[in-house]
Scaffold this motif. Structure first.
Motif, PDB file in Angstrom:
ATOM      1  N   THR A  57       5.921  11.553   8.696  1.00 58.30           N
ATOM      2  CA  THR A  57       4.585  11.349   8.151  1.00 58.30           C
ATOM      3  C   THR A  57       3.659  12.409   8.743  1.00 58.30           C
ATOM      4  O   THR A  57       4.103  13.312   9.461  1.00 58.30           O
ATOM      5  N   GLY A  58       2.386  12.295   8.446  1.00 58.01           N
ATOM      6  CA  GLY A  58       1.429  13.261   8.988  1.00 58.01           C
ATOM      7  C   GLY A  58       0.482  12.591   9.967  1.00 58.01           C
ATOM      8  O   GLY A  58       0.621  11.411  10.270  1.00 58.01           O
ATOM      9  N   ARG A  70      -2.253  12.855  13.606  1.00 60.11           N
ATOM     10  CA  ARG A  70      -2.291  13.373  14.967  1.00 60.11           C
ATOM     11  C   ARG A  70      -1.205  12.781  15.863  1.00 60.11           C
ATOM     12  O   ARG A  70      -0.521  13.509  16.587  1.00 60.11           O
ATOM     13  N   ASP A  88       4.837  10.995   2.895  1.00 64.24           N
ATOM     14  CA  ASP A  88       3.705  11.413   2.082  1.00 64.24           C
ATOM     15  C   ASP A  88       3.366  12.860   2.390  1.00 64.24           C
ATOM     16  O   ASP A  88       3.842  13.436   3.371  1.00 64.24           O
ATOM     17  N   ARG A 102       0.142  15.949   1.649  1.00 68.86           N
ATOM     18  CA  ARG A 102      -1.097  16.394   1.033  1.00 68.86           C
ATOM     19  C   ARG A 102      -0.706  17.410  -0.037  1.00 68.86           C
ATOM     20  O   ARG A 102       0.062  18.330   0.242  1.00 68.86           O
ATOM     21  N   GLY A 160       2.010   6.701  10.462  1.00 72.18           N
ATOM     22  CA  GLY A 160       0.783   6.530  11.219  1.00 72.18           C
ATOM     23  C   GLY A 160       0.013   5.404  10.548  1.00 72.18           C
ATOM     24  O   GLY A 160       0.388   4.925   9.478  1.00 72.18           O
ATOM     25  N   HIS A 196      -4.407   2.114   6.052  1.00 75.96           N
ATOM     26  CA  HIS A 196      -3.472   2.856   5.187  1.00 75.96           C
ATOM     27  C   HIS A 196      -2.269   3.307   5.998  1.00 75.96           C
ATOM     28  O   HIS A 196      -2.349   3.529   7.201  1.00 75.96           O
ATOM     29  N   ALA A 239       1.175   6.120   5.236  1.00 79.10           N
ATOM     30  CA  ALA A 239       1.517   7.240   4.359  1.00 79.10           C
ATOM     31  C   ALA A 239       0.249   7.600   3.582  1.00 79.10           C
ATOM     32  O   ALA A 239      -0.812   7.755   4.188  1.00 79.10           O
ATOM     33  N   LYS A 247      -9.161   9.729   2.602  1.00 82.29           N
ATOM     34  CA  LYS A 247      -8.921  10.653   3.715  1.00 82.29           C
ATOM     35  C   LYS A 247      -8.573  12.009   3.103  1.00 82.29           C
ATOM     36  O   LYS A 247      -7.590  12.122   2.382  1.00 82.29           O
ATOM     37  N   ARG A 253      -2.700  13.601  -3.184  1.00 82.02           N
ATOM     38  CA  ARG A 253      -1.520  13.458  -2.331  1.00 82.02           C
ATOM     39  C   ARG A 253      -0.341  12.934  -3.143  1.00 82.02           C
ATOM     40  O   ARG A 253      -0.498  12.488  -4.266  1.00 82.02           O
ATOM     41  N   LYS A 282      -8.154   2.181  15.734  1.00 82.00           N
ATOM     42  CA  LYS A 282      -7.069   1.528  14.964  1.00 82.00           C
ATOM     43  C   LYS A 282      -6.906   0.056  15.351  1.00 82.00           C
ATOM     44  O   LYS A 282      -6.124  -0.669  14.745  1.00 82.00           O
TER      45      LYS A 282
END
Ligand SMILES: O=C(O)[C@H](O)[C@@H](O)[C@H](O)[C@H](O)COP(=O)(O)O
Length: 252
Positions: free
Chosen positions: A42-43, A45, A74, A76, A149, A155, A157, A180, A185, A208
């Motif tokens: 996933t993407g 940080r 997922d 972008r 994440g 959310h 993905a 976001k 995406r 979070k």
């Protein structure tokens, strides 16, 4: 559906190190059991921190990377090589350092790829790639571990609350108005995410904490997509102390 297990670590760096160590063992165990392993990336940080930590592990190359399939949960929808693509970030943090088989690395299409800037066509293409990799006429390959994440809004993905993607029954969907950035995406849908043998939700930071508590308290997937991500065999919530602040959790 399996019960979720929760692990809490003191801070973001320790969380990333612990998730990297777990991921290494998970891949080793999968290869010991069936000669290969598959991971869905996933993407974000904390995911990038995990990739960097895994790249730095001395035991990293105990995994036979040539027999690891890499997918994405997922992406972008940006041109190939764009620094904001999850693929770009994963390659620079980890994948470019590994002796992977390029044929077993499956990035989601870019917006300057074969489907141009049509995210629906790109999503369909990825679904076709997944189906081609699945055993027999299965629509999906096996995912040994799928990383997610968690957004402040819950959310995972690119499945955001209140978006059509939540009700999309296809394996892979296009998202056009992601809150976001960037807005366009491609994402695995929750039912696809939940075919993974293990789903790991990794969250760091006080912002979070409410989403984590709400998901673990039994919220539904419509208000909180993270609550709809479950592994077939195991669901792990891997948190730092700040993200677990609203839970009565064990700190490791
Ligand atoms: O494209 C993305 O940004 C990710 O796929 C997204 O789902 C991310 O994992 C979460 O937003 C958490 O991101 P952070 O770990 O940076 O908070």
């Amino acid at each position: 559906m399996t019960e979720a297990s929760v692990a809490v670590h003191a801070d973001a760096d320790l969380l990333a190190q612990a998730v990297a160590a777990r991921l290494l063992v998970r891949l080793l165990d999968a290869q010991a059991d069936r000669g290969q392993a598959s991971v869905v990336l996933t993407g974000g940080r904390i995911a990038a921190a995990v990739y960097r930590a895994l790249a730095a592990l001395p035991a990293r190359d105990a995994v036979d990377w040539s027999r690891v399939d890499v997918w994405w949960g997922d992406e972008r929808f940006l041109p190939a090589g764009d620094p904001d693509r999850n693929e770009t970030q994963a390659r620079s943090a980890l994948l470019d350092l590994l002796p992977l088989d390029p044929a077993r690395v499956h990035p989601m299409p870019a917006s300057d790829g074969p489907d141009g800037d049509d995210p629906e066509a790109a999503a369909a293409r990825y679904a076709g790639e997944l189906a081609a990799a699945g055993p027999g006429d299965a629509a999906l390959p096996r995912f040994d571990v799928l990383l997610l994440g968690v957004g402040e809004d819950g959310h995972v993905a690119s499945v955001f609350p209140g978006q059509p993607v939540q009700h999309d029954t296809r394996p892979v969907a296009a998202v056009r108005e992601a809150p976001k950035p960037p807005p366009v995406r491609i994402t695995l849908t929750l039912p696809t995410i939940s075919t993974a043998e293990e789903v790991w939700l990794v969250a760091s930071g006080a912002d979070k904490a409410t989403a984590v508590r709400t998901a673990l308290a039994g919220a539904g997937p419509v208000p909180l997509p993270a609550a709809g991500a479950h592994g077939v065999g195991r669901t792990r919530w891997l948190l730092d102390r700040a993200a677990a602040a609203e839970l009565a959790a064990r700190v490791r």
